[in-house]
Design an enzyme around this catalytic site. Structure first.
Site, mmCIF file in Angstrom:
data_model
loop_
_atom_site.group_PDB
_atom_site.id
_atom_site.type_symbol
_atom_site.label_atom_id
_atom_site.label_comp_id
_atom_site.label_asym_id
_atom_site.label_seq_id
_atom_site.Cartn_x
_atom_site.Cartn_y
_atom_site.Cartn_z
ATOM 1 N N ASP A 177 0.809 -1.217 0.000
ATOM 2 C CA ASP A 177 0.000 0.000 0.000
ATOM 3 C C ASP A 177 0.840 1.264 0.000
ATOM 4 O O ASP A 177 2.037 1.241 0.309
ATOM 5 C CB ASP A 177 -0.950 0.005 1.197
ATOM 6 C CG ASP A 177 -0.228 -0.009 2.535
ATOM 7 O OD1 ASP A 177 0.779 -0.741 2.655
ATOM 8 O OD2 ASP A 177 -0.661 0.701 3.462
ATOM 9 N N GLU A 211 0.024 -1.316 5.610
ATOM 10 C CA GLU A 211 1.138 -0.955 6.481
ATOM 11 C C GLU A 211 1.031 0.497 6.912
ATOM 12 O O GLU A 211 1.374 0.842 8.051
ATOM 13 C CB GLU A 211 2.463 -1.204 5.753
ATOM 14 C CG GLU A 211 3.711 -1.085 6.636
ATOM 15 C CD GLU A 211 4.284 0.327 6.729
ATOM 16 O OE1 GLU A 211 5.190 0.558 7.556
ATOM 17 O OE2 GLU A 211 3.817 1.224 5.972
#
Length: 371
Positions: free
Chosen positions: A76, A137
């Protein structure tokens, strides 16, 4: 390591929009790359916890030598990440527009994939290779936090390609992290007619914050109050106020001492003003701390030199997936990949550092086989 192939892949990956909770397209592209290399690829059930449109990607390639190694990065990015167009200027890759570049962490992903491909193509004896690409994350490590126990080879080194600093940088220390939530309860009253009959929850909160040790407490410990809200009208003594903060430390006992000091300030303020306070601490993740002479650190240093890089040991004030993965039975450590000014439109990475990160991934795999 093939530099042109590495850059073609990196440029392709940064053009895939993958903000937190929307990593499916990025995950699918990485899965294709890994399957092409002979990996068995699957996705875990973490999406139910994270709210992402995909689970964490877990890929395994059997070894031709003893041992196991885990290479990890995250899928991400933060926003703005739509329409990223990378350009190279004077040996540095940047975004051509007002977006991030997403070197955090697509440079890490690309480096891992190219490093693995280089090892596989060479036919050199290799350990079992596990590639873990996590979701969310950037949302306080949600993806790695939702990874089930037993997913990774126990006791294996786990290299997380996700830090600033030139390749060769080893984050030997990253702190534990505790979140604080506190709610003060006072007594409402008319602020103009009878203020003396009220108990201001905002005044309690202000006194508590003023009494707290905050900022840099010592070389390994920090603390902060980041949010405070309360009240409803200017003519009402506020009966409630909430605040939120954190503390971090490389050492558990120092974190506990800091938590105790902040809690005492909250409770003392409530008692002094005649109100009450509810205090809740939640641990986000534990600390990672390695000695300079730890064999894992020495192995990374050998691999870095083999890749033509200079090892540099660093202690960080921030956490990464390694903090969570260390509790999953692996020896996790975060490594620098050269990304700079990340989370901003000024984000960039040197061409030399992207190449160095890929060489390091290759060298770490070979170091485990030789070990």
């Amino acid at each position: 390591m093939n530099p042109q192939r590495l850059f073609d892949l990196f440029f392709e990956l940064v053009r895939i929009e993958s903000p937190s909770r929307h990593e499916a397209a990025m995950a699918a592209r990485c899965a294709d790359e890994l399957r092409d290399l002979g990996f068995e690829v699957r996705f875990d059930e973490s999406a139910a916890q994270t709210g992402s449109d995909t689970g964490n990607l877990i890929a395994r390639l059997p070894g031709t030598a003893a041992g196991s190694v885990v290479l990890s990065a995250h899928l991400d990015t933060v926003r703005p990440c739509a329409g990223i167009e990378p350009v190279v200027e004077d040996g540095v890759v940047r975004s051509a527009g007002d977006t991030i570049l997403s070197a955090d962490d697509k440079a890490g992903v690309a480096a891992i994939l190219e490093g693995v491909r280089a090892v596989v193509e060479s036919g050199t004896p290799r350990p079992e290779i596990v590639v873990l690409l996590t979701t969310c994350e950037e949302l306080h490590l949600l993806g790695s936090g939702a990874l089930a126990a037993g997913e990774l080879p126990q006791g294996a080194p786990c290299y997380v390609f996700d830090a600033d600093g030139a390749p060769g940088t080893v984050i030997v220390g990253a702190p534990c992290h505790w979140n604080l939530e506190a709610r003060f309860a006072g007594k409402a009253a008319h602020a103009g007619v009878a203020p003396e009959t009220g108990v201001s929850a905002i005044a309690m909160a202000a006194a508590a914050v003023a009494a707290m040790p905050l900022g840099r407490i010592d070389e390994a410990t920090t603390a902060n109050i980041g949010m405070i809200q309360g009240g409803r009208e200017t003519n009402v003594v506020p009966e409630s106020c909430e605040l939120a903060g954190e503390c971090r430390s490389l050492y558990d006992e120092r974190a506990e001492a800091q938590k105790a000091a902040m809690t005492a300030a909250l409770e003392d303020a409530a008692a002094r003003f005649g109100g009450s306070v509810e205090v809740a601490w939640t641990k986000s993740y534990g600390a990672v701390l390695y000695d300079e002479d730890d064999e894992l650190v020495q192995a990374i240093s050998r691999a870095a030199r083999a890749a033509g890089l200079e090892p540099r040991l660093h202690r960080s004030g921030g956490g990464a997936d390694a903090n969570v993965l260390a509790s999953r039975g692996v020896r996790a450590v975060t490594l620098g990949i050269g990304m700079a000014a990340f989370h901003s439109p000024d984000e960039h990475i040197k061409v030399a550092d992207l190449e160095g990160a890929a060489r390091l991934a290759e060298a770490l795999i070979l170091e485990e086989a030789e070990g």
